[in-house]
Design an enzyme around this catalytic site. Structure first.
Site, short mmCIF file in Angstrom:
data_model
loop_
_atom_site.label_atom_id
_atom_site.label_comp_id
_atom_site.label_asym_id
_atom_site.label_seq_id
_atom_site.Cartn_x
_atom_site.Cartn_y
_atom_site.Cartn_z
N ASN A 9 -35.11 -33.12 -8.17
CA ASN A 9 -35.85 -31.86 -8.07
C ASN A 9 -37.26 -32.20 -7.61
O ASN A 9 -38.06 -32.71 -8.39
CB ASN A 9 -35.86 -31.19 -9.46
CG ASN A 9 -36.74 -29.96 -9.49
OD1 ASN A 9 -37.19 -29.47 -8.46
ND2 ASN A 9 -37.00 -29.46 -10.69
N TRP A 10 -37.53 -31.93 -6.35
CA TRP A 10 -38.82 -32.34 -5.79
C TRP A 10 -39.96 -31.41 -6.22
O TRP A 10 -41.12 -31.71 -5.96
CB TRP A 10 -38.75 -32.37 -4.25
CG TRP A 10 -37.87 -33.47 -3.72
CD1 TRP A 10 -37.14 -34.38 -4.45
CD2 TRP A 10 -37.64 -33.78 -2.35
NE1 TRP A 10 -36.47 -35.22 -3.61
CE2 TRP A 10 -36.75 -34.89 -2.31
CE3 TRP A 10 -38.08 -33.24 -1.14
CZ2 TRP A 10 -36.32 -35.46 -1.11
CZ3 TRP A 10 -37.64 -33.80 0.05
CH2 TRP A 10 -36.77 -34.91 0.06
N LYS A 11 -39.66 -30.29 -6.81
CA LYS A 11 -40.67 -29.32 -7.23
C LYS A 11 -41.61 -29.00 -6.05
O LYS A 11 -41.16 -29.02 -4.91
CB LYS A 11 -41.42 -29.84 -8.46
CG LYS A 11 -40.44 -30.29 -9.56
CD LYS A 11 -41.08 -30.57 -10.87
CE LYS A 11 -40.01 -31.00 -11.88
NZ LYS A 11 -40.53 -31.24 -13.21
N HIS A 97 -34.83 -23.47 -14.34
CA HIS A 97 -35.69 -24.61 -14.69
C HIS A 97 -36.79 -24.14 -15.65
O HIS A 97 -37.30 -23.03 -15.52
CB HIS A 97 -36.30 -25.23 -13.43
CG HIS A 97 -36.97 -26.53 -13.72
ND1 HIS A 97 -38.24 -26.61 -14.25
CD2 HIS A 97 -36.53 -27.81 -13.61
CE1 HIS A 97 -38.55 -27.88 -14.44
NE2 HIS A 97 -37.53 -28.63 -14.06
N GLU A 99 -39.83 -24.72 -15.82
CA GLU A 99 -41.07 -24.29 -15.18
C GLU A 99 -40.95 -22.86 -14.65
O GLU A 99 -41.90 -22.10 -14.67
CB GLU A 99 -41.45 -25.28 -14.06
CG GLU A 99 -41.96 -26.59 -14.66
CD GLU A 99 -41.65 -27.82 -13.84
OE1 GLU A 99 -41.38 -27.71 -12.63
OE2 GLU A 99 -41.67 -28.92 -14.43
N GLU A 169 -32.41 -29.98 -20.28
CA GLU A 169 -33.72 -30.56 -20.07
C GLU A 169 -34.66 -30.15 -21.20
O GLU A 169 -35.26 -29.07 -21.15
CB GLU A 169 -34.31 -30.06 -18.75
CG GLU A 169 -33.50 -30.47 -17.54
CD GLU A 169 -34.35 -30.47 -16.29
OE1 GLU A 169 -34.45 -31.51 -15.65
OE2 GLU A 169 -34.94 -29.42 -15.97
N GLY A 175 -41.67 -34.40 -17.38
CA GLY A 175 -42.94 -34.82 -16.80
C GLY A 175 -43.90 -35.41 -17.81
O GLY A 175 -45.09 -35.58 -17.53
N SER A 215 -37.94 -37.02 -17.68
CA SER A 215 -38.46 -38.38 -17.59
C SER A 215 -37.39 -39.46 -17.45
O SER A 215 -37.51 -40.53 -18.03
CB SER A 215 -39.37 -38.68 -18.79
OG SER A 215 -40.45 -37.77 -18.82
N GLY A 236 -37.10 -35.47 -11.82
CA GLY A 236 -38.31 -34.92 -11.21
C GLY A 236 -39.13 -36.02 -10.58
O GLY A 236 -38.87 -36.45 -9.45
N GLY A 237 -40.12 -36.50 -11.31
CA GLY A 237 -41.07 -37.49 -10.80
C GLY A 237 -40.43 -38.67 -10.07
O GLY A 237 -40.85 -39.02 -8.95
P1 PGA Z 1 -39.20 -35.29 -14.75
O1 PGA Z 1 -38.71 -33.82 -14.38
O2 PGA Z 1 -38.09 -36.24 -14.37
O3 PGA Z 1 -40.45 -35.51 -13.93
O4 PGA Z 1 -39.47 -35.31 -16.22
C1 PGA Z 1 -37.39 -33.43 -14.62
C2 PGA Z 1 -37.20 -32.00 -14.20
O5 PGA Z 1 -38.11 -31.19 -14.37
O6 PGA Z 1 -36.12 -31.63 -13.68
#
Ligand code: PGA
Length: 252
Positions: A9-11, A97, A99, A169, A175, A215, A236-237
């Site tokens: 997930n590149w956000k 998600h 967010e 999640e 994050g 993470s 994510g990251g």
């Molecule tokens: P993260 O994000 O790996 O940076 O914790 C995961 C996500 O939000 O899908």
């Protein structure tokens, strides 16, 4: 047999040039990998989806969107419909998600509508949910997760789960560098599978891939993915770097 999935997930990261570069790198890195039972997906921003789809063509890399509006079309300034995603070759959409829930007011009820809109347009859904830190501290994580699944998905017929991937999640792990322990992930994934089994029976529950997100890094992926009910990760990251992402894919 259900598939393993590693989805990035590149956000709100990567402009057009960076998207081209990262897709190319990932495509190359997975070319020789043994991916018989593992799917690899990336989810760039809306504006770069068409480019990513084109650049991933004839490779094992799949492209997903990060969100979608529930309406078919109309006066919804700034929004993107299922049909529009399909028209650029996208076959999967991430919905729910944390967010989106936290910053954009997406409720379980809205998500139920989004899931319906995606499925009726034959898009596959990666459906995200998870508890907040306060829920876990007060021992409410299963209640919260159970309710998120029930409210957004339990109106569906069993057949719909052929097009559903679940992504657990925990919000406190996204994050933050803090990961659920492999045991915490397994316990929750087993609970999620049981929740599905109670409603739809074992066959459906056993067929749905349940991803862990929060993470995930090359250093912890192998141990988390080794758990029997963890079928991959939503990353994510670490998905923004092709080497790290490939290291996570290779954890299977
Ligand atoms: P993260 O994000 O790996 O940076 O914790 C995961 C996500 O939000 O899908």
């Amino acid at each position: 047999m259900r598939k393993n999935i590693v989805a990035g997930n590149w956000k709100m990261n990567n402009d057009l040039k960076a998207t081209r570069k990262l897709v190319k790198q990932i495509r190359k890195s997975i070319k020789k990998a043994e991916l018989d039972n593992t799917r690899v997906i990336v989810a760039p921003t809306f504006v770069n989806l068409a480019t990513a789809v084109k650049r991933a063509k004839k490779s094992k890399l799949e492209v997903a969107a990060q969100n979608m509006h529930q309406a078919t079309n109309g006066a919804f300034t700034g929004e993107i419909s299922a049909d529009m995603l399909k028209s650029v070759g996208v076959k999967t959409v991430i919905l729910g998600h944390s967010e989106r829930r936290a910053y954009f007011g997406e409720t379980d009820a809205i998500l139920a509508e989004k899931v319906d809109a995606a499925l009726s347009n034959k898009l596959e859904v990666i459906f995200c949910f998870g508890e907040e830190l306060a829920d876990r501290k007060t021992g409410k994580e299963e209640t919260v997760v159970g309710s998120q699944i029930e409210k957004a998905l339990f109106h569906l017929e069993a057949d719909a789960y052929k097009k559903i991937v679940l992504a657990y999640e925990p919000v406190w792990a996204i994050g933050t560098g803090e990961t659920a322990s492999p045991e915490q992930a397994q316990d929750m994934h087993a609970f999620i599978r049981k929740t599905l089994a109670d409603k739809y029976g074992n066959e459906v529950a056993d067929s749905v891939s349940i991803l862990y997100g929060g993470s995930v890094k090359p250093a912890n992926a192998k141990e988390i993915f080794s758990k029997p009910d963890v079928d991959g990760g939503l990353i994510g990251g670490a998905a923004l770097n092709s080497k790290d992402f490939y290291a996570i894919v290779s954890a299977f």
